[in-house]
Motif scaffolding. Structure first.
Motif, PDB file in Angstrom:
ATOM      1  N   ALA A 223       0.832  -1.197   0.000  1.00 24.71           N
ATOM      2  CA  ALA A 223       0.000   0.000   0.000  1.00 24.71           C
ATOM      3  C   ALA A 223       0.872   1.256   0.000  1.00 24.71           C
ATOM      4  CB  ALA A 223      -0.908  -0.007   1.222  1.00 24.71           C
ATOM      5  N   PRO A 224       0.455   2.275  -0.722  1.00 23.54           N
ATOM      6  CA  PRO A 224       1.186   3.542  -0.702  1.00 23.54           C
ATOM      7  C   PRO A 224       1.253   4.087   0.730  1.00 23.54           C
ATOM      8  CG  PRO A 224      -0.495   3.546  -2.415  1.00 23.54           C
ATOM      9  CD  PRO A 224      -0.710   2.327  -1.590  1.00 23.54           C
ATOM     10  N   ARG A 225       2.351   4.740   1.081  1.00 24.18           N
ATOM     11  CA  ARG A 225       2.542   5.227   2.450  1.00 24.18           C
ATOM     12  C   ARG A 225       2.079   6.661   2.662  1.00 24.18           C
ATOM     13  NH1 ARG A 225       8.331   3.179   2.180  1.00 24.18           N
ATOM     14  NH2 ARG A 225       7.978   0.947   2.152  1.00 24.18           N
ATOM     15  N   THR A 226       1.985   7.435   1.585  1.00 20.44           N
ATOM     16  CA  THR A 226       1.594   8.833   1.721  1.00 20.44           C
ATOM     17  C   THR A 226       0.367   9.108   0.846  1.00 20.44           C
ATOM     18  OG1 THR A 226       2.919   9.634  -0.150  1.00 20.44           O
ATOM     19  CG2 THR A 226       4.037   9.494   2.010  1.00 20.44           C
ATOM     20  N   PRO A 227      -0.348  10.190   1.132  1.00 23.96           N
ATOM     21  CA  PRO A 227      -1.477  10.550   0.256  1.00 23.96           C
ATOM     22  C   PRO A 227      -1.032  10.783  -1.193  1.00 23.96           C
ATOM     23  CG  PRO A 227      -1.591  11.774   2.305  1.00 23.96           C
ATOM     24  CD  PRO A 227      -0.266  11.068   2.300  1.00 23.96           C
ATOM     25  N   GLU A 228       0.119  11.418  -1.376  1.00 23.93           N
ATOM     26  CA  GLU A 228       0.619  11.672  -2.725  1.00 23.93           C
ATOM     27  C   GLU A 228       0.894  10.355  -3.463  1.00 23.93           C
ATOM     28  OE1 GLU A 228       1.734  15.025  -0.002  1.00 23.93           O
ATOM     29  OE2 GLU A 228       2.006  12.867   0.083  1.00 23.93           O
ATOM     30  N   GLN A 229       1.467   9.377  -2.765  1.00 24.88           N
ATOM     31  CA  GLN A 229       1.721   8.076  -3.381  1.00 24.88           C
ATOM     32  C   GLN A 229       0.411   7.369  -3.734  1.00 24.88           C
ATOM     33  OE1 GLN A 229       4.162   6.312  -0.325  1.00 24.88           O
ATOM     34  NE2 GLN A 229       6.059   6.824  -1.395  1.00 24.88           N
ATOM     35  N   THR A 230      -0.613   7.557  -2.920  1.00 25.98           N
ATOM     36  CA  THR A 230      -1.920   6.960  -3.225  1.00 25.98           C
ATOM     37  C   THR A 230      -2.467   7.554  -4.516  1.00 25.98           C
ATOM     38  OG1 THR A 230      -2.349   6.594  -0.885  1.00 25.98           O
ATOM     39  CG2 THR A 230      -4.265   6.581  -2.356  1.00 25.98           C
TER      40      THR A 230
ATOM     41  N   PRO B 254      -3.532   2.351   5.562  1.00 22.62           N
ATOM     42  CA  PRO B 254      -3.245   2.992   4.279  1.00 22.62           C
ATOM     43  C   PRO B 254      -4.191   4.168   4.017  1.00 22.62           C
ATOM     44  CG  PRO B 254      -4.432   0.947   3.925  1.00 22.62           C
ATOM     45  CD  PRO B 254      -4.145   1.029   5.396  1.00 22.62           C
ATOM     46  N   TRP B 255      -3.718   5.116   3.229  1.00 19.09           N
ATOM     47  CA  TRP B 255      -4.549   6.234   2.793  1.00 19.09           C
ATOM     48  C   TRP B 255      -5.484   5.727   1.710  1.00 19.09           C
ATOM     49  CZ3 TRP B 255      -4.807  10.736   5.251  1.00 19.09           C
ATOM     50  CH2 TRP B 255      -3.745  11.097   6.076  1.00 19.09           C
ATOM     51  N   ARG B 256      -6.752   6.164   1.770  1.00 22.62           N
ATOM     52  CA  ARG B 256      -7.744   5.778   0.767  1.00 22.62           C
ATOM     53  C   ARG B 256      -8.462   7.039   0.265  1.00 22.62           C
ATOM     54  NH1 ARG B 256      -6.625   0.801   0.506  1.00 22.62           N
ATOM     55  NH2 ARG B 256      -6.897  -0.660   2.190  1.00 22.62           N
ATOM     56  N   ILE B 257      -8.833   7.017  -0.986  1.00 19.97           N
ATOM     57  CA  ILE B 257      -9.528   8.145  -1.607  1.00 19.97           C
ATOM     58  C   ILE B 257     -11.002   8.073  -1.232  1.00 19.97           C
ATOM     59  CG2 ILE B 257     -10.180   9.214  -3.800  1.00 19.97           C
ATOM     60  CD1 ILE B 257      -7.539   7.861  -4.924  1.00 19.97           C
TER      61      ILE B 257
END
Length: 188
Positions: free
Chosen positions: A18-25, A147-150
């Protein structure tokens, strides 16, 4: 042997956890739109799943409706929707044209605001053969290890017309833009 290890490492990094940052998400969201749109589902919250307005499709019916050029079928029964709805709405949107346009789409992060449990990332989107626009992602997470989710996507700018509607639809499939494209398919 060394080459094989490098390839495995490269694949693991590209498809990693899973991406670690909002930008990576957000970056993963755009990358998966072009490579494997179904993988964007892991990046979205249940609230997002309810908000886009696109009806679920039954997988077995998708090809039949497309072959006839018909509109999407009505939503299936609640039992089928619960089982198949999560992926069904996106499966109905994946077409070679959408994937091709997603591959040509460029974006860059303009602004990012990150809190403990929520974040906003705004990107400039530069589609091929359409006007640029901005897309804002509201993201959430359950805790520091989650994880960050949209949760929400909003768009601004980009002008009107079918080409621009299609570009915005590729970046954020939703019923409002789908309806507009059905009503004015020129430029597709």
């Amino acid at each position: 042997m060394r080459l094989a290890a490098v390839l495995v490492l490269a694949l693991a990094t590209a498809c990693g956890g899973a991406p670690r940052t909002p930008e990576q998400t957000v970056e993963r969201y755009f990358a998966m739109l072009a490579r494997d749109p179904m993988r964007t589902l892991d990046l979205l919250t249940p609230e997002f799943q309810r908000s886009h307005g696109l009806p679920p499709w039954r997988r077995e019916d998708r090809a039949e409706y497309r072959a006839r050029g018909a509109s999407p079928p009505p939503p299936p029964s609640p039992e089928v929707a619960a089982e198949d709805g999560l992926v069904g709405w996106l499966a109905g949107q994946i077409t070679p044209e959408v994937i091709e346009r997603a591959e040509r789409m460029r974006f860059r992060v303009e602004e990012s605001r990150v809190g403990e449990a929520s974040a906003t990332v705004t990107v400039a989107v530069e589609p091929h053969q359409a006007a640029a626009f901005r897309q804002r992602f509201d993201l959430v997470r359950g805790g520091p290890a989650e994880p960050w989710r949209i949760e929400r996507i909003a768009q601004e700018g980009g002008g009107g017309g079918a080409w621009n509607d299609l570009a915005r639809y590729v970046a954020y499939p939703n019923e409002v833009l789908a309806r507009r494209l059905r009503e004015n398919p020129r430029g597709r």
